[in-house]
Design a protein around this motif. Structure first.
Motif, PDB file in Angstrom:
ATOM      1  N   SER A   1      -2.794  74.625  20.369  1.00 26.74           N
ATOM      2  CA  SER A   1      -3.727  73.863  19.543  1.00 26.74           C
ATOM      3  C   SER A   1      -4.737  73.163  20.449  1.00 26.74           C
ATOM      4  O   SER A   1      -4.526  73.036  21.649  1.00 26.74           O
ATOM      5  N   GLY A   2      -5.825  72.720  19.877  1.00 26.87           N
ATOM      6  CA  GLY A   2      -6.825  71.968  20.638  1.00 26.87           C
ATOM      7  C   GLY A   2      -7.586  72.787  21.662  1.00 26.87           C
ATOM      8  O   GLY A   2      -8.040  72.247  22.674  1.00 26.87           O
ATOM      9  N   ILE A   3      -7.743  74.090  21.409  1.00 25.06           N
ATOM     10  CA  ILE A   3      -8.480  74.940  22.355  1.00 25.06           C
ATOM     11  C   ILE A   3      -9.900  74.396  22.508  1.00 25.06           C
ATOM     12  O   ILE A   3     -10.589  74.167  21.533  1.00 25.06           O
ATOM     13  N   GLY A   4     -10.299  74.180  23.738  1.00 25.97           N
ATOM     14  CA  GLY A   4     -11.640  73.674  24.018  1.00 25.97           C
ATOM     15  C   GLY A   4     -11.751  72.170  24.070  1.00 25.97           C
ATOM     16  O   GLY A   4     -12.788  71.636  24.457  1.00 25.97           O
ATOM     17  N   SER A   5     -10.692  71.453  23.703  1.00 17.36           N
ATOM     18  CA  SER A   5     -10.755  69.988  23.759  1.00 17.36           C
ATOM     19  C   SER A   5      -9.525  69.425  24.459  1.00 17.36           C
ATOM     20  O   SER A   5      -9.564  69.168  25.650  1.00 17.36           O
ATOM     21  N   HIS A   6      -8.419  69.261  23.725  1.00 16.30           N
ATOM     22  CA  HIS A   6      -7.176  68.717  24.277  1.00 16.30           C
ATOM     23  C   HIS A   6      -6.057  69.706  23.993  1.00 16.30           C
ATOM     24  O   HIS A   6      -5.228  69.480  23.104  1.00 16.30           O
ATOM     25  N   PRO A   7      -6.004  70.812  24.718  1.00 20.30           N
ATOM     26  CA  PRO A   7      -5.048  71.863  24.390  1.00 20.30           C
ATOM     27  C   PRO A   7      -3.589  71.464  24.617  1.00 20.30           C
ATOM     28  O   PRO A   7      -3.272  70.762  25.575  1.00 20.30           O
ATOM     29  N   ALA A   8      -2.772  71.915  23.692  1.00 18.97           N
ATOM     30  CA  ALA A   8      -1.330  71.687  23.789  1.00 18.97           C
ATOM     31  C   ALA A   8      -0.623  72.961  23.348  1.00 18.97           C
ATOM     32  O   ALA A   8      -1.148  73.732  22.541  1.00 18.97           O
ATOM     33  N   PHE A   9       0.565  73.166  23.884  1.00 21.83           N
ATOM     34  CA  PHE A   9       1.353  74.365  23.586  1.00 21.83           C
ATOM     35  C   PHE A   9       2.725  73.945  23.100  1.00 21.83           C
ATOM     36  O   PHE A   9       3.381  73.099  23.713  1.00 21.83           O
ATOM     37  N   THR A  10       3.166  74.534  22.005  1.00 17.67           N
ATOM     38  CA  THR A  10       4.534  74.348  21.523  1.00 17.67           C
ATOM     39  C   THR A  10       5.088  75.720  21.151  1.00 17.67           C
ATOM     40  O   THR A  10       4.349  76.592  20.700  1.00 17.67           O
ATOM     41  N   ALA A  11       6.381  75.903  21.343  1.00 18.38           N
ATOM     42  CA  ALA A  11       6.995  77.184  21.016  1.00 18.38           C
ATOM     43  C   ALA A  11       8.484  77.006  20.776  1.00 18.38           C
ATOM     44  O   ALA A  11       9.102  76.077  21.287  1.00 18.38           O
TER      45      ALA A  11
ATOM     46  N   GLU B   1      12.818  73.663  19.498  1.00 21.83           N
ATOM     47  CA  GLU B   1      11.623  73.811  20.323  1.00 21.83           C
ATOM     48  C   GLU B   1      12.037  73.916  21.783  1.00 21.83           C
ATOM     49  O   GLU B   1      12.833  73.120  22.268  1.00 21.83           O
ATOM     50  N   VAL B   2      11.521  74.917  22.469  1.00 15.82           N
ATOM     51  CA  VAL B   2      11.869  75.107  23.871  1.00 15.82           C
ATOM     52  C   VAL B   2      10.681  74.869  24.796  1.00 15.82           C
ATOM     53  O   VAL B   2      10.848  74.841  26.009  1.00 15.82           O
ATOM     54  N   ALA B   3       9.505  74.695  24.217  1.00  8.82           N
ATOM     55  CA  ALA B   3       8.325  74.420  25.030  1.00  8.82           C
ATOM     56  C   ALA B   3       7.428  73.447  24.296  1.00  8.82           C
ATOM     57  O   ALA B   3       7.182  73.591  23.108  1.00  8.82           O
ATOM     58  N   SER B   4       6.968  72.447  25.004  1.00  7.71           N
ATOM     59  CA  SER B   4       6.001  71.494  24.477  1.00  7.71           C
ATOM     60  C   SER B   4       5.279  70.916  25.676  1.00  7.71           C
ATOM     61  O   SER B   4       5.878  70.199  26.477  1.00  7.71           O
ATOM     62  N   GLU B   5       4.018  71.279  25.803  1.00  3.16           N
ATOM     63  CA  GLU B   5       3.281  70.829  26.972  1.00  3.16           C
ATOM     64  C   GLU B   5       1.800  70.680  26.670  1.00  3.16           C
ATOM     65  O   GLU B   5       1.260  71.371  25.821  1.00  3.16           O
ATOM     66  N   HIS B   6       1.174  69.765  27.366  1.00  2.00           N
ATOM     67  CA  HIS B   6      -0.275  69.632  27.314  1.00  2.00           C
ATOM     68  C   HIS B   6      -0.842  70.553  28.379  1.00  2.00           C
ATOM     69  O   HIS B   6      -0.328  70.636  29.494  1.00  2.00           O
ATOM     70  N   LEU B   7      -1.901  71.253  28.029  1.00  2.00           N
ATOM     71  CA  LEU B   7      -2.491  72.231  28.926  1.00  2.00           C
ATOM     72  C   LEU B   7      -3.894  71.771  29.329  1.00  2.00           C
ATOM     73  O   LEU B   7      -4.662  71.365  28.478  1.00  2.00           O
ATOM     74  N   ARG B   8      -4.196  71.863  30.586  1.00  3.43           N
ATOM     75  CA  ARG B   8      -5.532  71.469  31.035  1.00  3.43           C
ATOM     76  C   ARG B   8      -6.483  72.645  31.138  1.00  3.43           C
ATOM     77  O   ARG B   8      -7.680  72.482  31.003  1.00  3.43           O
ATOM     78  N   ALA B   9      -5.963  73.825  31.393  1.00  9.30           N
ATOM     79  CA  ALA B   9      -6.812  74.959  31.744  1.00  9.30           C
ATOM     80  C   ALA B   9      -7.052  75.939  30.595  1.00  9.30           C
ATOM     81  O   ALA B   9      -7.367  77.085  30.821  1.00  9.30           O
ATOM     82  N   ILE B  10      -6.891  75.502  29.349  1.00 11.13           N
ATOM     83  CA  ILE B  10      -7.116  76.401  28.215  1.00 11.13           C
ATOM     84  C   ILE B  10      -8.413  75.984  27.529  1.00 11.13           C
ATOM     85  O   ILE B  10      -8.461  75.004  26.800  1.00 11.13           O
ATOM     86  N   HIS B  11      -9.471  76.774  27.794  1.00 18.76           N
ATOM     87  CA  HIS B  11     -10.780  76.449  27.229  1.00 18.76           C
ATOM     88  C   HIS B  11     -11.296  77.532  26.297  1.00 18.76           C
ATOM     89  O   HIS B  11     -12.365  77.384  25.715  1.00 18.76           O
ATOM     90  N   SER B  12     -10.538  78.621  26.156  1.00 19.47           N
ATOM     91  CA  SER B  12     -10.982  79.735  25.313  1.00 19.47           C
ATOM     92  C   SER B  12      -9.779  80.395  24.654  1.00 19.47           C
ATOM     93  O   SER B  12      -8.638  80.205  25.072  1.00 19.47           O
ATOM     94  N   HIS B  13     -10.072  81.185  23.640  1.00 21.63           N
ATOM     95  CA  HIS B  13      -9.007  81.944  22.993  1.00 21.63           C
ATOM     96  C   HIS B  13      -8.396  82.953  23.960  1.00 21.63           C
ATOM     97  O   HIS B  13      -7.202  83.209  23.911  1.00 21.63           O
ATOM     98  N   GLN B  14      -9.206  83.522  24.836  1.00 20.69           N
ATOM     99  CA  GLN B  14      -8.664  84.486  25.799  1.00 20.69           C
ATOM    100  C   GLN B  14      -7.632  83.817  26.695  1.00 20.69           C
ATOM    101  O   GLN B  14      -6.571  84.372  26.959  1.00 20.69           O
ATOM    102  N   GLN B  15      -7.908  82.597  27.153  1.00 23.20           N
ATOM    103  CA  GLN B  15      -6.937  81.876  27.985  1.00 23.20           C
ATOM    104  C   GLN B  15      -5.696  81.514  27.173  1.00 23.20           C
ATOM    105  O   GLN B  15      -4.579  81.580  27.681  1.00 23.20           O
ATOM    106  N   ALA B  16      -5.882  81.139  25.913  1.00 26.31           N
ATOM    107  CA  ALA B  16      -4.742  80.806  25.053  1.00 26.31           C
ATOM    108  C   ALA B  16      -3.865  82.033  24.829  1.00 26.31           C
ATOM    109  O   ALA B  16      -2.633  81.946  24.872  1.00 26.31           O
ATOM    110  N   ILE B  17      -4.489  83.182  24.607  1.00 29.29           N
ATOM    111  CA  ILE B  17      -3.729  84.408  24.404  1.00 29.29           C
ATOM    112  C   ILE B  17      -2.983  84.796  25.674  1.00 29.29           C
ATOM    113  O   ILE B  17      -1.808  85.181  25.623  1.00 29.29           O
ATOM    114  N   ALA B  18      -3.632  84.671  26.811  1.00 29.74           N
ATOM    115  CA  ALA B  18      -2.955  84.974  28.076  1.00 29.74           C
ATOM    116  C   ALA B  18      -1.745  84.065  28.259  1.00 29.74           C
ATOM    117  O   ALA B  18      -0.669  84.518  28.664  1.00 29.74           O
ATOM    118  N   HIS B  19      -1.898  82.779  27.940  1.00 35.04           N
ATOM    119  CA  HIS B  19      -0.781  81.830  28.052  1.00 35.04           C
ATOM    120  C   HIS B  19       0.357  82.239  27.113  1.00 35.04           C
ATOM    121  O   HIS B  19       1.523  82.270  27.514  1.00 35.04           O
TER     122      HIS B  19
END
Length: 161
Positions: free
Chosen positions: A38-48, A56-74
Motif C-alpha cells: 500500500s502507499g505506492i509513491g508516498s509511504h509504502p508498506a507491505f503486509t502478507a 500475518e508473517v510480514a509487516s514492514e514499511h518500505l522506502r524504495a517502492i515508488h512504482s507498481h513495477q517495484q511493488a510487483i518485484a517485491h
C-alpha cells in the motif's frame, strides 16, 4: 510440487496479491498466501500472510517502492521466498474494463493490451493502473529470467464471446 496461480489487483497506489493452490487435489480457491503493498509513491508498506501460518508473517514499511513495477518485484520476491511448496504456473490480473466483447480470461498479447488501453477513458482511475501492473509483471519476469511466467501471464479481461 503442487501448482499455484498468482492473482494481482493494482490500484492507483496499491497492489494486492494472492497465491491460490490449483490442481485436482486442491479445494476450489485455496489461498496459499496473500498480501499487499500500500502507499505506492508516498509511504509504502507491505503486509502478507501465509495460510499455513494462519497469521500475518510480514509487516514492514518500505522506502524504495515508488512504482507498481517495484511493488510487483517485491511481491514476486516475497512469494518466491515464502511460498516454496507451489510452482507458479500463471499470473492473472483483474482488469476493470474489457469492453463489450471481453468477458472471460484471456492470454495477454500486444494486441489485447492495445485494445484495453483504448478503454482507459471508460475507467480512467483504474484501467491505466491495471495495465501498468500487467506490463510491470512482464518486465519483471523478463528481468528475472522467468520466461515461463511471461508465457503464462493472463488477465481476466476476457475473450470474445
Amino acid at each position: 510440487m503442487d501448482a499455484g496461480v498468482l492473482i494481482l489487483n493494482a490500484g492507483s497506489s496499491s497492489l494486492k496479491f494472492a497465491v491460490f493452490k490449483v490442481g485436482e487435489d486442491a479445494p476450489a480457491f485455496e489461498v496459499a498466501a496473500r498480501g499487499q503493498v500500500s502507499g505506492i509513491g508516498s509511504h509504502p508498506a507491505f503486509t502478507a500472510t501465509v495460510a499455513a501460518a494462519g497469521r500475518e508473517v510480514a509487516s514492514e514499511h518500505l522506502r524504495a517502492i515508488h512504482s507498481h513495477q517495484q511493488a510487483i518485484a517485491h511481491a514476486l520476491n516475497w512469494v518466491g521466498e515464502h511460498v516454496k511448496t507451489l510452482r507458479l504456473i500463471g499470473i492473472g490480473h483483474r482488469v476493470v474494463h474489457g469492453g463489450p466483447t471481453r468477458r472471460r480470461p484471456a492470454l495477454i498479447t500486444p494486441g489485447l493490451l492495445q485494445e484495453l488501453e483504448g478503454l482507459c477513458p471508460l475507467a480512467p482511475h483504474h484501467q491505466p493502473h491495471n495495465l501498468a501492473a500487467i506490463r510491470a509483471v512482464a518486465a519483471t519476469a523478463i528481468a528475472m529470467h522467468t520466461t515461463a511466467l511471461v508465457g503464462q501471464t493472463a488477465a481476466p479481461a476476457g475473450d470474445s464471446g
